[in-house]
Design an enzyme around this catalytic site. Structure first.
Site, PDB file in Angstrom:
ATOM      1  NE  ARG A 104      -5.938   1.835  14.694  1.00  0.00           N
ATOM      2  CZ  ARG A 104      -6.607   3.003  14.673  1.00  0.00           C
ATOM      3  NH1 ARG A 104      -6.479   3.742  15.699  1.00  0.00           N
ATOM      4  NH2 ARG A 104      -6.927   3.213  13.403  1.00  0.00           N
TER       5      ARG A 104
ATOM      6  CG  ASP B  57      -2.026   1.459   1.086  1.00  0.00           C
ATOM      7  OD1 ASP B  57      -1.695   1.781   0.324  1.00  0.00           O
ATOM      8  OD2 ASP B  57      -2.609   1.459   2.348  1.00  0.00           O
TER       9      ASP B  57
HETATM   10  O1  C5P Z   1      -5.893  -0.595  13.130  1.00  0.00           O
HETATM   11  P1  C5P Z   1      -7.180  -0.303  11.441  1.00  0.00           P
HETATM   12  O2  C5P Z   1      -7.886  -1.173  11.512  1.00  0.00           O
HETATM   13  O3  C5P Z   1      -8.377   1.341  11.452  1.00  0.00           O
HETATM   14  O4  C5P Z   1      -6.245  -0.349  10.692  1.00  0.00           O
HETATM   15  C1  C5P Z   1      -6.660   0.525   8.578  1.00  0.00           C
HETATM   16  C2  C5P Z   1      -5.785   0.294   7.755  1.00  0.00           C
HETATM   17  O5  C5P Z   1      -5.952   0.329   6.900  1.00  0.00           O
HETATM   18  C3  C5P Z   1      -4.524   1.170   7.942  1.00  0.00           C
HETATM   19  O6  C5P Z   1      -3.311   0.752   7.479  1.00  0.00           O
HETATM   20  C4  C5P Z   1      -5.030   2.736   7.261  1.00  0.00           C
HETATM   21  O7  C5P Z   1      -3.886   3.214   6.890  1.00  0.00           O
HETATM   22  C5  C5P Z   1      -5.881   1.897   5.917  1.00  0.00           C
HETATM   23  N1  C5P Z   1      -6.451   3.238   6.029  1.00  0.00           N
HETATM   24  C6  C5P Z   1      -7.582   3.114   6.890  1.00  0.00           C
HETATM   25  N2  C5P Z   1      -8.482   3.912   6.023  1.00  0.00           N
HETATM   26  C7  C5P Z   1      -8.160   4.575   4.558  1.00  0.00           C
HETATM   27  C8  C5P Z   1      -7.686   4.136   3.622  1.00  0.00           C
HETATM   28  C9  C5P Z   1      -6.502   3.105   4.570  1.00  0.00           C
HETATM   29  O8  C5P Z   1      -7.056   2.892   7.910  1.00  0.00           O
HETATM   30  N3  C5P Z   1      -8.881   5.339   4.184  1.00  0.00           N
END
Ligand code: C5P
Length: 238
Positions: free
Chosen positions: A218, A63
């Site tokens: 997370r 990504d």
């Molecule tokens: O910890 P969490 O479940 O929120 O992580 C979601 C992942 O998806 C992270 O790597 C974050 O950078 C990515 N992401 C996001 N929202 C977006 C695009 C990417 O949370 N709109």
């Protein structure tokens, strides 16, 4: 989970070092479908991390959200294919020509290397941008309309997948070719303490709305037992 369906969980390896990433990847590999390597890990650990994570047997979603002139993006995509990434991201706002160049580079490099072409995923509007942020850029201020416009352009430019927020899935499914793969972050089980994700769906809700892949950070890597957390999420899809 629907019989024969792939494991749609992409576990985000949002950790700072190769050691932490590999420990986590080895622990949870049997319970997930792919790992996401983002800008922090890639920049700190280097390209070698892609191959080391691939060695766990899982697919890799790189990504890095490429956005540049078509020739530069095409060469970056080719390099990602040679690293053996199965999914990667580009910004749709780079334009139709850039997207076509990226998809073509993915197909051609994969063919030359004797691999399946990776899924080149278009990022539409960053979820950190609201109507005001879009207006500042001189863009269509309605976030939903701008997402649909870029998604339509991505499909017309040959992309086979998009990253979208969970709350965009239903609207996008109505206007996109059925084969378009939708990858969505913002997944929460509803049991974790509050964090910065505001517009979330559960894994099951997102799949039922039409997502093909779920990016989960997370709720897995920050859990007391990451492997059990991933298995629990997978079983919630059954
Ligand atoms: O910890 P969490 O479940 O929120 O992580 C979601 C992942 O998806 C992270 O790597 C974050 O950078 C990515 N992401 C996001 N929202 C977006 C695009 C990417 O949370 N709109």
């Amino acid at each position: 989970m629907i019989l024969g369906m792939h494991n749609p969980i992409i576990a985000a390896l949002d950790v700072a070092t190769a050691e932490q990433a590999l420990k986590l990847a080895q622990e949870i590999a049997p319970a997930v479908g792919a790992f996401k390597i983002g800008k922090e890990l890639f920049t700190s650990a280097g390209p070698e991390i892609v191959k080391r994570v691939r060695d766990t047997g899982a697919q890799v979603f790189l990504d890095l959200k490429f956005h540049d002139i078509p020739n530069t993006v095409a060469k970056a995509v080719a390099a990602a294919v040679r690293l053996d990434a199965q999914m990667l991201t580009i910004h749709t706002s780079g334009g139709g020509e850039m997207m076509r160049a990226a998809e073509q580079a993915a197909q051609q490099t994969a063919l030359q290397a004797g691999k399946n072409a990776p899924l080149v995923l278009g990022v539409t509007v960053l979820t950190s941008l609201d109507a005001r942020g879009l207006a500042e850029l001189g863009w269509e201020a309605n976030v939903g309309k701008q997402v649909e416009r870029l998604a339509t352009l991505a499909a017309a430019s040959g992309l086979r997948g998009l990253v979208c927020s969970p709350l965009e899935i239903t609207a996008l499914r109505k206007i996109l070719p059925a084969a378009m793969q939708l990858v969505t972050p913002g997944i929460r089980l509803g049991t974790e303490p509050g964090d910065d994700q505001k517009r979330t769906l559960t894994p099951r809700e997102a799949m039922e709305a039409g997502a093909n892949w779920l990016v989960i950070g997370r709720p897995i890597y920050a859990a007391a037992q990451p492997r059990a957390a991933a298995e629990h999420i997978l079983s919630s899809l059954a």
